[in-house]
Design an enzyme around this catalytic site. Structure first.
Site, PDB file in Angstrom:
ATOM      1  N   TYR A   1      18.489 -59.677   9.834  1.00 33.69           N
ATOM      2  CA  TYR A   1      19.478 -60.757   9.972  1.00 33.69           C
ATOM      3  C   TYR A   1      18.926 -62.063   9.409  1.00 33.69           C
ATOM      4  CZ  TYR A   1      22.435 -64.332  12.083  1.00 33.69           C
ATOM      5  OH  TYR A   1      23.249 -65.420  12.264  1.00 33.69           O
TER       6      TYR A   1
ATOM      7  N   SER B   1      22.404 -69.962   8.828  1.00 33.88           N
ATOM      8  CA  SER B   1      21.839 -70.045  10.180  1.00 33.88           C
ATOM      9  C   SER B   1      20.569 -70.889  10.123  1.00 33.88           C
ATOM     10  CB  SER B   1      21.479 -68.639  10.667  1.00 33.88           C
ATOM     11  OG  SER B   1      20.739 -68.701  11.868  1.00 33.88           O
TER      12      SER B   1
HETATM   13  N1  LIG Z   1      26.530 -67.951  17.214  1.00 34.73           N
HETATM   14  C1  LIG Z   1      25.344 -68.274  16.726  1.00 34.73           C
HETATM   15  O1  LIG Z   1      24.397 -68.547  17.464  1.00 34.73           O
HETATM   16  C2  LIG Z   1      25.150 -68.352  15.239  1.00 34.73           C
HETATM   17  C3  LIG Z   1      24.015 -69.007  14.779  1.00 34.73           C
HETATM   18  C4  LIG Z   1      23.802 -69.082  13.407  1.00 34.73           C
HETATM   19  C5  LIG Z   1      24.709 -68.499  12.537  1.00 34.73           C
HETATM   20  N2  LIG Z   1      25.803 -67.859  13.025  1.00 34.73           N
HETATM   21  C6  LIG Z   1      26.726 -67.247  12.072  1.00 34.73           C
HETATM   22  O2  LIG Z   1      28.030 -67.673  12.316  1.00 34.73           O
HETATM   23  C7  LIG Z   1      28.946 -66.702  11.823  1.00 34.73           C
HETATM   24  C8  LIG Z   1      29.985 -66.418  12.874  1.00 34.73           C
HETATM   25  O3  LIG Z   1      29.369 -65.785  13.979  1.00 34.73           O
HETATM   26  P1  LIG Z   1      29.807 -66.048  15.498  1.00 34.73           P
HETATM   27  O4  LIG Z   1      28.632 -66.536  16.213  1.00 34.73           O
HETATM   28  O5  LIG Z   1      31.052 -66.821  15.532  1.00 34.73           O
HETATM   29  O6  LIG Z   1      30.017 -64.546  16.029  1.00 34.73           O
HETATM   30  P2  LIG Z   1      31.347 -63.691  16.253  1.00 34.73           P
HETATM   31  O7  LIG Z   1      32.240 -64.317  17.243  1.00 34.73           O
HETATM   32  O8  LIG Z   1      30.863 -62.294  16.505  1.00 34.73           O
HETATM   33  O9  LIG Z   1      32.065 -63.787  14.847  1.00 34.73           O
HETATM   34  C9  LIG Z   1      31.752 -62.969  13.775  1.00 34.73           C
HETATM   35  C10 LIG Z   1      33.046 -62.658  13.062  1.00 34.73           C
HETATM   36  O10 LIG Z   1      32.744 -61.874  11.913  1.00 34.73           O
HETATM   37  C11 LIG Z   1      33.719 -60.872  11.801  1.00 34.73           C
HETATM   38  N3  LIG Z   1      33.151 -59.719  11.123  1.00 34.73           N
HETATM   39  C12 LIG Z   1      32.036 -59.026  11.457  1.00 34.73           C
HETATM   40  N4  LIG Z   1      31.881 -57.986  10.610  1.00 34.73           N
HETATM   41  C13 LIG Z   1      32.930 -58.040   9.750  1.00 34.73           C
HETATM   42  C14 LIG Z   1      33.360 -57.230   8.670  1.00 34.73           C
HETATM   43  N5  LIG Z   1      32.674 -56.137   8.281  1.00 34.73           N
HETATM   44  N6  LIG Z   1      34.462 -57.592   7.988  1.00 34.73           N
HETATM   45  C15 LIG Z   1      35.170 -58.672   8.365  1.00 34.73           C
HETATM   46  N7  LIG Z   1      34.849 -59.464   9.388  1.00 34.73           N
HETATM   47  C16 LIG Z   1      33.741 -59.134  10.075  1.00 34.73           C
HETATM   48  C17 LIG Z   1      34.167 -60.533  13.207  1.00 34.73           C
HETATM   49  O11 LIG Z   1      35.531 -60.168  13.215  1.00 34.73           O
HETATM   50  P3  LIG Z   1      36.054 -58.654  13.422  1.00 34.73           P
HETATM   51  O12 LIG Z   1      35.236 -58.067  14.509  1.00 34.73           O
HETATM   52  O13 LIG Z   1      37.519 -58.817  13.712  1.00 34.73           O
HETATM   53  O14 LIG Z   1      35.850 -57.993  12.114  1.00 34.73           O
HETATM   54  C18 LIG Z   1      34.012 -61.865  13.935  1.00 34.73           C
HETATM   55  O15 LIG Z   1      35.239 -62.564  14.012  1.00 34.73           O
HETATM   56  C19 LIG Z   1      28.104 -65.483  11.429  1.00 34.73           C
HETATM   57  O16 LIG Z   1      27.893 -65.482  10.038  1.00 34.73           O
HETATM   58  C20 LIG Z   1      26.798 -65.738  12.156  1.00 34.73           C
HETATM   59  O17 LIG Z   1      25.711 -65.108  11.525  1.00 34.73           O
HETATM   60  C21 LIG Z   1      26.050 -67.773  14.357  1.00 34.73           C
END
Ligand SMILES: NC(=O)c1ccc[n+]([C@@H]2O[C@H](COP(=O)([O-])OP(=O)(O)OC[C@H]3O[C@@H](n4cnc5c(N)ncnc54)[C@H](OP(=O)(O)O)[C@@H]3O)[C@@H](O)[C@H]2O)c1
Length: 247
Positions: A151, A138
């Site tokens: 986080y 991130s």
């Molecule tokens: N969106 C942003 O602004 C942003 C910015 C910087 C970094 N990121 C990073 O990008 C990545 C993806 O996030 P996103 O924004 O796409 O959010 P998201 O749509 O909530 O995706 C997160 C994914 O992680 C999975 N997950 C969560 N806990 C889990 C577990 N215990 N075991 C297996 N899978 C798990 C969830 O699937 P299930 O619920 O099916 O398990 C979900 O598909 C994350 O690492 C996040 O920190 C996001």
């Protein structure tokens, strides 16, 4: 990293950034396996895409990771790319004693999950042509969001881990860090429509174009994340931190 002909495992590939990248990688000519805990989301993710498959995996479960890794390499012996994308984010008030369950789950999901899955697959990946590990960190790895201290710390940890791993695995597995800015997903409540956050498709398209750069950059950084990524080098941490503290 090659852009086609890979077999790519994307954790958390049933929604958000993982899903957007997984589908683009599939459509560009790769086999893609998506994992997560929610079967319905995974089924929807692979619908109509013949070279996508889904498997459930909770990355907080060490035994499940070990069993999953064994099964997945038996089923997909060509697996050559691991994308550690699954993650959770929450805000915290650390100013008084509190229940740390969510903070602890964040550490297990965001740090131990990728460390364990990498460990379970490293020998298999080492034996593959064009092997790579992509760790999704991130912009907050570089300047923390004060209201999300745990986080931010997990992402800083995964930045450091990626830097170290890149040296250890040099010549065997390419280690790439993908550090997103704020993107419209369901990572936190209300985020999918928040003003000022990058639209998911725009973000994923820019990421794919950066992955197509040769050689692949060690860090995949879209334009919107550069202010965070380069804050320390630019001497702008106090200003950026002040902005993040006001959110
Ligand atoms: N969106 C942003 O602004 C942003 C910015 C910087 C970094 N990121 C990073 O990008 C990545 C993806 O996030 P996103 O924004 O796409 O959010 P998201 O749509 O909530 O995706 C997160 C994914 O992680 C999975 N997950 C969560 N806990 C889990 C577990 N215990 N075991 C297996 N899978 C798990 C969830 O699937 P299930 O619920 O099916 O398990 C979900 O598909 C994350 O690492 C996040 O920190 C996001």
């Amino acid at each position: 990293m090659k852009t086609t002909g890979n077999t790519i495992l994307v954790t958390g590939g049933g929604s958000g950034i993982g899903l957007a990248l997984a589908q683009r990688w599939h459509d560009a000519g790769n086999k893609v396996i998506v994992t997560g805990r929610n079967v319905a989301k995974l089924d929807a993710a692979i619908a109509g895409r013949p070279n996508m498959s889904a498997a459930t995996l909770d990355v907080t479960d060490a035994d499940a990771i070990a069993a999953f890794a064994k099964d997945i390499v038996a089923e997909h012996p060509g697996l050559n790319i691991l994308v550690n994308n699954a993650g959770i984010m929450g805000t915290e008030d650390a100013s008084a004693k509190r229940d740390l369950a969510e903070a602890e789950a964040t550490v297990v999901t965001n740090i131990l999950g990728p460390i364990r899955l990498t460990d379970a697959l490293v020998e298999h990946l080492t034996a593959q042509e064009g092997a790579a590990i992509v760790n999704v960190t991130s912009g907050l790895a570089f300047v923390p969001l004060p209201k999300a201290p745990t986080y931010s710390a997990t992402k800083a940890a995964m930045h450091s881990y990626s830097v170290a791993l890149r040296i250890q695995l040099a010549g065997k597995i390419e280690v790439i860090e993908l550090a997103p800015p704020a993107v419209r997903t369901d990572l936190t409540p209300g985020q999918s429509t928040r003003e000022g956050y990058m639209p998911l498709d725009e973000f994923a398209d820019e990421v794919l174009s950066l992955f197509a750069t040769e050689p692949t950059p060690e860090e995949i950084l879209v334009q919107n994340v550069l202010a965070l990524r380069n804050a320390e080098a630019n001497g702008s941490v106090p200003q950026v931190l002040g902005m993040l503290a006001s959110l």
